[in-house]
Design a protein around this motif. Sequence first.
Motif, PDB file in Angstrom:
ATOM      1  N   LEU A 109       9.365   6.612  -5.356  1.00 11.39           N
ATOM      2  CA  LEU A 109       8.057   6.765  -4.724  1.00 11.39           C
ATOM      3  C   LEU A 109       8.053   7.995  -3.815  1.00 11.39           C
ATOM      4  N   TYR A 110       6.913   8.644  -3.709  1.00 10.00           N
ATOM      5  CA  TYR A 110       6.834   9.900  -2.981  1.00 10.00           C
ATOM      6  C   TYR A 110       6.126   9.711  -1.645  1.00 10.00           C
ATOM      7  N   PHE A 111       6.788  10.152  -0.586  1.00 10.36           N
ATOM      8  CA  PHE A 111       6.265  10.033   0.771  1.00 10.36           C
ATOM      9  C   PHE A 111       4.914  10.727   0.924  1.00 10.36           C
ATOM     10  N   GLU A 112       4.726  11.831   0.209  1.00 11.32           N
ATOM     11  CA  GLU A 112       3.499  12.622   0.366  1.00 11.32           C
ATOM     12  C   GLU A 112       2.242  11.857  -0.041  1.00 11.32           C
ATOM     13  N   ARG A 113       2.395  10.800  -0.796  1.00 11.91           N
ATOM     14  CA  ARG A 113       1.223   9.970  -1.117  1.00 11.91           C
ATOM     15  C   ARG A 113       0.750   9.211   0.131  1.00 11.91           C
ATOM     16  N   GLY A 121       0.816  -1.203   0.000  1.00 12.24           N
ATOM     17  CA  GLY A 121       0.000   0.000   0.000  1.00 12.24           C
ATOM     18  C   GLY A 121       0.850   1.252   0.000  1.00 12.24           C
ATOM     19  N   SER A 122       0.226   2.405   0.290  1.00  8.52           N
ATOM     20  CA  SER A 122       0.944   3.675   0.243  1.00  8.52           C
ATOM     21  C   SER A 122       2.017   3.778   1.315  1.00  8.52           C
ATOM     22  N   GLY A 123       1.941   2.933   2.366  1.00  7.72           N
ATOM     23  CA  GLY A 123       2.985   2.932   3.383  1.00  7.72           C
ATOM     24  C   GLY A 123       4.351   2.586   2.824  1.00  7.72           C
ATOM     25  N   ALA A 124       4.370   1.893   1.676  1.00  4.30           N
ATOM     26  CA  ALA A 124       5.637   1.541   1.038  1.00  4.30           C
ATOM     27  C   ALA A 124       6.337   2.764   0.444  1.00  4.30           C
ATOM     28  N   ASN A 125       5.672   3.906   0.434  1.00  8.85           N
ATOM     29  CA  ASN A 125       6.288   5.135  -0.056  1.00  8.85           C
ATOM     30  C   ASN A 125       7.190   5.784   0.989  1.00  8.85           C
ATOM     31  N   SER A 126       7.190   5.268   2.185  1.00 12.43           N
ATOM     32  CA  SER A 126       7.944   5.878   3.281  1.00 12.43           C
ATOM     33  C   SER A 126       9.312   5.237   3.440  1.00 12.43           C
ATOM     34  N   ILE A 127      10.349   6.066   3.400  1.00  8.55           N
ATOM     35  CA  ILE A 127      11.702   5.552   3.600  1.00  8.55           C
ATOM     36  C   ILE A 127      11.936   5.190   5.063  1.00  8.55           C
ATOM     37  N   VAL A 128      11.228   5.867   5.974  1.00 12.19           N
ATOM     38  CA  VAL A 128      11.313   5.505   7.393  1.00 12.19           C
ATOM     39  C   VAL A 128      10.739   4.109   7.605  1.00 12.19           C
ATOM     40  N   ALA A 129       9.608   3.812   6.974  1.00 10.13           N
ATOM     41  CA  ALA A 129       9.032   2.469   7.068  1.00 10.13           C
ATOM     42  C   ALA A 129       9.979   1.435   6.481  1.00 10.13           C
ATOM     43  N   TYR A 130      10.661   1.795   5.413  1.00  6.21           N
ATOM     44  CA  TYR A 130      11.635   0.885   4.788  1.00  6.21           C
ATOM     45  C   TYR A 130      12.800   0.617   5.736  1.00  6.21           C
ATOM     46  N   CYS A 131      13.301   1.657   6.392  1.00  6.34           N
ATOM     47  CA  CYS A 131      14.413   1.479   7.323  1.00  6.34           C
ATOM     48  C   CYS A 131      14.005   0.681   8.559  1.00  6.34           C
ATOM     49  N   LEU A 132      12.746   0.794   8.965  1.00  4.24           N
ATOM     50  CA  LEU A 132      12.244   0.058  10.131  1.00  4.24           C
ATOM     51  C   LEU A 132      11.816  -1.365   9.784  1.00  4.24           C
ATOM     52  N   LYS A 133      11.963  -1.749   8.516  1.00  7.89           N
ATOM     53  CA  LYS A 133      11.604  -3.084   8.024  1.00  7.89           C
ATOM     54  C   LYS A 133      10.104  -3.347   8.039  1.00  7.89           C
ATOM     55  N   ILE A 134       9.304  -2.274   8.151  1.00  5.37           N
ATOM     56  CA  ILE A 134       7.862  -2.430   8.024  1.00  5.37           C
ATOM     57  C   ILE A 134       7.527  -2.858   6.606  1.00  5.37           C
ATOM     58  N   THR A 135       8.310  -2.369   5.653  1.00  2.00           N
ATOM     59  CA  THR A 135       8.166  -2.758   4.256  1.00  2.00           C
ATOM     60  C   THR A 135       9.539  -3.023   3.664  1.00  2.00           C
ATOM     61  N   ASP A 136       9.597  -3.811   2.622  1.00  2.00           N
ATOM     62  CA  ASP A 136      10.862  -4.081   1.930  1.00  2.00           C
ATOM     63  C   ASP A 136      10.913  -3.387   0.580  1.00  2.00           C
ATOM     64  N   VAL A 137      10.067  -2.400   0.375  1.00  2.00           N
ATOM     65  CA  VAL A 137      10.055  -1.636  -0.872  1.00  2.00           C
ATOM     66  C   VAL A 137      10.939  -0.401  -0.693  1.00  2.00           C
ATOM     67  N   ASP A 138      11.943  -0.250  -1.550  1.00  2.00           N
ATOM     68  CA  ASP A 138      12.873   0.879  -1.477  1.00  2.00           C
ATOM     69  C   ASP A 138      12.267   2.061  -2.247  1.00  2.00           C
ATOM     70  N   PRO A 139      11.802   3.107  -1.552  1.00  2.00           N
ATOM     71  CA  PRO A 139      11.154   4.216  -2.258  1.00  2.00           C
ATOM     72  C   PRO A 139      12.112   5.053  -3.098  1.00  2.00           C
ATOM     73  N   ILE A 140      13.416   5.020  -2.788  1.00  2.00           N
ATOM     74  CA  ILE A 140      14.371   5.751  -3.616  1.00  2.00           C
ATOM     75  C   ILE A 140      14.572   5.019  -4.941  1.00  2.00           C
ATOM     76  N   GLU A 141      14.768   3.721  -4.856  1.00  2.00           N
ATOM     77  CA  GLU A 141      14.994   2.930  -6.066  1.00  2.00           C
ATOM     78  C   GLU A 141      13.803   3.024  -7.011  1.00  2.00           C
ATOM     79  N   LEU A 142      12.586   3.029  -6.447  1.00  2.00           N
ATOM     80  CA  LEU A 142      11.374   3.024  -7.269  1.00  2.00           C
ATOM     81  C   LEU A 142      10.787   4.425  -7.463  1.00  2.00           C
TER      82      LEU A 142
END
Length: 227
Positions: free
Chosen positions: A76-80, A53-74
Motif C-alpha cells: 500500500l502507498y502512503f501517498e494515497r 480507509g486510506s489511513g491504513a496505507n500509513s506505516i506510521v499508523a501501523y506502528c502506532l497501532k492505529i491500524t493493524d493493516v501492514d502496508p508493506i505486506e499489502l
Amino acid sequence: MIYRYGTKNAEAQRRIKHELEVIDKLGFSSYFLITWDIVRYTMSRGFYHVGRGSGANSIVAYCLKITDVDPIELDLYFERFINPKRTSPPDFDIDYSWKDRDEVQDYIFKRYGREHTALLGTISTFKDRSILRELAKVRGLPKEEIDHLVDYPGDGANRNGITEELFTIGNLIVNFPNIRSVHAGGILISEEPITCYTALDMPPKGLPTTQWDMYTAEKLRFESSIF
C-alpha cells in the motif's frame, strides 16, 4: 517499529523515515499523536477497534497501532493517504462497538476539554421525494394523498392547484437545508477554543455540537477522524 518489524527491516526503516518527514513538513504530527492517544486509551480499556480507509496505507499508523493493516505486506502507498498535492486533509476512520463509543467520546471530551472539543453537526437538505412530503404536510394534505403524490408524482389525478404549487415551491428549495442533526461519530478538536470558529448548540445528547458539518470543517483545514 521494533514492535511491528524488529530491528533489521531496512524497507520499514526507509518508509518510516519518509513518512515522518512528510507528516512533519505538512504539519500533521499532532493529528497522528492525538489519534494515537485515543487509541492507546481505548486499548488500555480493552476496547476493540478497527482502523480502516486510506489511513491504513500509513506505516506510521501501523506502528502506532492505529491500524493493524501492514502496508508493506499489502504493498500500500502512503501517498494515497497524505501527499503535498492532496487538496483535502487526511482522515482516519476508526470503528468501535456501539457499546464502547460513549466512553470513547467521554474520554476525548475530558482529555481535550469542552472548550476545544465538539461533535460535528450534519445538515440534511431537501431532495427528491422528501420535498413533496414536507410541503404537503404544510398544506395539510391527508397521509393517503401525500403517499400517492410522492409515489406517483406524474399521475394526472395528482394535478390540481395545490399540487402545482407544491411542485413549483419544491423546485425552488432543492438542496436547501432541511434538518440539523449530529454526525454519527465525527468529533472536532481545535487548537484555539472552538467558539473562535463556530457557534455551538446542545442537542439532546448533551455534548456541544458545531453548527456546520464535516465538509465545512475540511474547508477550514480541520483534519477529521471518525470514531
